[in-house]
Design a protein around this motif. Sequence first.
Motif, mmCIF file in Angstrom:
data_model
loop_
_atom_site.group_PDB
_atom_site.id
_atom_site.type_symbol
_atom_site.label_atom_id
_atom_site.label_comp_id
_atom_site.label_asym_id
_atom_site.label_seq_id
_atom_site.Cartn_x
_atom_site.Cartn_y
_atom_site.Cartn_z
ATOM 1 N N SER A 124 0.836 -1.191 0.000
ATOM 2 C CA SER A 124 0.000 0.000 0.000
ATOM 3 C C SER A 124 0.874 1.246 0.000
ATOM 4 C CB SER A 124 -0.907 0.019 1.235
ATOM 5 O OG SER A 124 -1.576 1.265 1.348
ATOM 6 N N VAL A 126 -0.486 4.148 0.566
ATOM 7 C CA VAL A 126 -1.183 5.069 1.466
ATOM 8 C C VAL A 126 -0.929 4.655 2.918
ATOM 9 C CG1 VAL A 126 -3.403 6.071 2.104
ATOM 10 C CG2 VAL A 126 -2.942 5.502 -0.285
ATOM 11 N N SER A 167 -6.143 0.405 -2.968
ATOM 12 C CA SER A 167 -6.451 1.666 -3.637
ATOM 13 C C SER A 167 -5.346 2.681 -3.353
ATOM 14 C CB SER A 167 -7.789 2.213 -3.148
ATOM 15 O OG SER A 167 -7.943 3.573 -3.531
ATOM 16 N N PRO A 168 -4.932 3.464 -4.365
ATOM 17 C CA PRO A 168 -3.961 4.529 -4.117
ATOM 18 C C PRO A 168 -4.595 5.768 -3.495
ATOM 19 C CG PRO A 168 -4.552 4.507 -6.428
ATOM 20 C CD PRO A 168 -5.261 3.331 -5.802
ATOM 21 N N HIS A 169 -5.920 5.741 -3.264
ATOM 22 C CA HIS A 169 -6.638 6.902 -2.745
ATOM 23 C C HIS A 169 -7.158 6.700 -1.327
ATOM 24 C CE1 HIS A 169 -6.635 8.479 -6.865
ATOM 25 N NE2 HIS A 169 -7.000 7.282 -7.240
ATOM 26 N N GLN A 170 -7.521 5.445 -0.977
ATOM 27 C CA GLN A 170 -8.122 5.167 0.319
ATOM 28 C C GLN A 170 -7.421 3.958 0.949
ATOM 29 O OE1 GLN A 170 -12.577 5.484 0.334
ATOM 30 N NE2 GLN A 170 -12.300 5.624 -1.883
ATOM 31 N N TRP A 226 -5.682 0.181 -10.353
ATOM 32 C CA TRP A 226 -6.398 1.402 -10.008
ATOM 33 C C TRP A 226 -5.841 2.570 -10.806
ATOM 34 C CZ3 TRP A 226 -10.461 1.457 -6.571
ATOM 35 C CH2 TRP A 226 -10.586 0.390 -5.685
ATOM 36 N N LYS A 228 -4.569 6.182 -11.004
ATOM 37 C CA LYS A 228 -3.901 6.955 -9.959
ATOM 38 C C LYS A 228 -4.530 8.336 -9.755
ATOM 39 C CE LYS A 228 -0.996 3.527 -9.986
ATOM 40 N NZ LYS A 228 -1.496 2.743 -11.126
ATOM 41 N N TYR A 229 -5.364 8.797 -10.698
ATOM 42 C CA TYR A 229 -5.918 10.154 -10.650
ATOM 43 C C TYR A 229 -7.432 10.171 -10.494
ATOM 44 C CZ TYR A 229 -1.307 11.527 -12.237
ATOM 45 O OH TYR A 229 0.049 11.714 -12.323
ATOM 46 N N ARG A 230 -8.116 9.080 -10.802
ATOM 47 C CA ARG A 230 -9.572 9.026 -10.761
ATOM 48 C C ARG A 230 -10.002 7.954 -9.760
ATOM 49 N NH1 ARG A 230 -11.782 7.719 -16.352
ATOM 50 N NH2 ARG A 230 -13.724 8.446 -15.373
ATOM 51 N N PRO A 231 -10.367 8.338 -8.548
ATOM 52 C CA PRO A 231 -10.772 7.346 -7.545
ATOM 53 C C PRO A 231 -11.932 6.473 -8.041
ATOM 54 C CG PRO A 231 -10.464 9.493 -6.529
ATOM 55 C CD PRO A 231 -10.373 9.708 -8.010
#
Length: 348
Positions: A124, A126, A167-170, A226, A228-231
Amino acid sequence: MNFPSQQPGTIQTPGFAHYSVAWSPFHTTRLAVASAANFGLVGNGRLHLVSSNPNPGGLSRLSLDKQYETQDGLYDVAWSEIHENQLVSASGDGSIKLWDVMLNDLPIRAWQEHTREVFSVNWSNVKKDTFASSSWDGTVKIWTPERPRSVTTLQAHHSCVYQALFSPHQPDILSTCSTDGTLKIFDLRSPAYVTTGPNVNTFTNPISAPALTVPASATEVLSIDWNKYRPMVLASAGVDKIVKIWDCRMVKPGGSSQVGGICETQLLGHEYAVRKVQWSPHRPDILATASYDMTSRVWTTTPAPGRPQLLHINDTHTEFVVGVSWSLYEEGVLASCGWDGRVNVFRP
């Protein structure tokens, strides 16, 4: 369509078929390659550490820095996000090993919980002290390097799980893909536990219910990634030879979990199964693929007049191409690896 490009820098490792290649998140020129003897069917494995150094003429010069022998084939590798010299490998004997590149011989930690081949590992970026593994035993396990056992087990599918990605966002969202043709998303904050009887302790049984199930293909889904820019936007690819882009914000009720996902785009062109898909870390509309048709390709999801979806074909491999990875520091630079024992670094 094959646009002009630089000739790739290449390194050959005779006797070992490559399964995965990954750029270091700390060092601009460092690559790790997971390999297996006899195409991964039987025999030992090897973890290669490779440097990619630019030459004055513009071509990368690849050199083998170090290698580690393993008792079984290696199918995947992932660099640590908290320690610049550490990485984990996934093995055909069900084991996961943590390596330190400053040491010469043995791994610094090993885990043996999966009952079949471990086919993917993912760190991860994150929650940086955490990584995931997926296996042909149908489970995904969550780990931290300091603990002797896994933190969480997900009964993700009832067939082999080819890939599991955070996820790279959460930090608590994880996606999987499998032989059953589905793409699943799990929320580790709200687990639903397996229950097999009235007296079962649900706290010791694995998480089973995904937050979302996407029926992505009628055949096996071999790879996901995933954006990287659009969750909540993912790419999937597999045996049907099609790369599909999914918007997973769109759901409909489906019993104990949600079913849905809207297919935004389909990328057609590969002649055989697509073994790997990876979004660019620098552009929201660019992704790369690797295929059993012995090519790696670069695509855009936003074609324009005079600009087709397929931007580049790299056909320098002579066997299945099963790994592709974007450089995190140098935009537009790709590494590919295949069963021909070659690693290529090129700029489309």
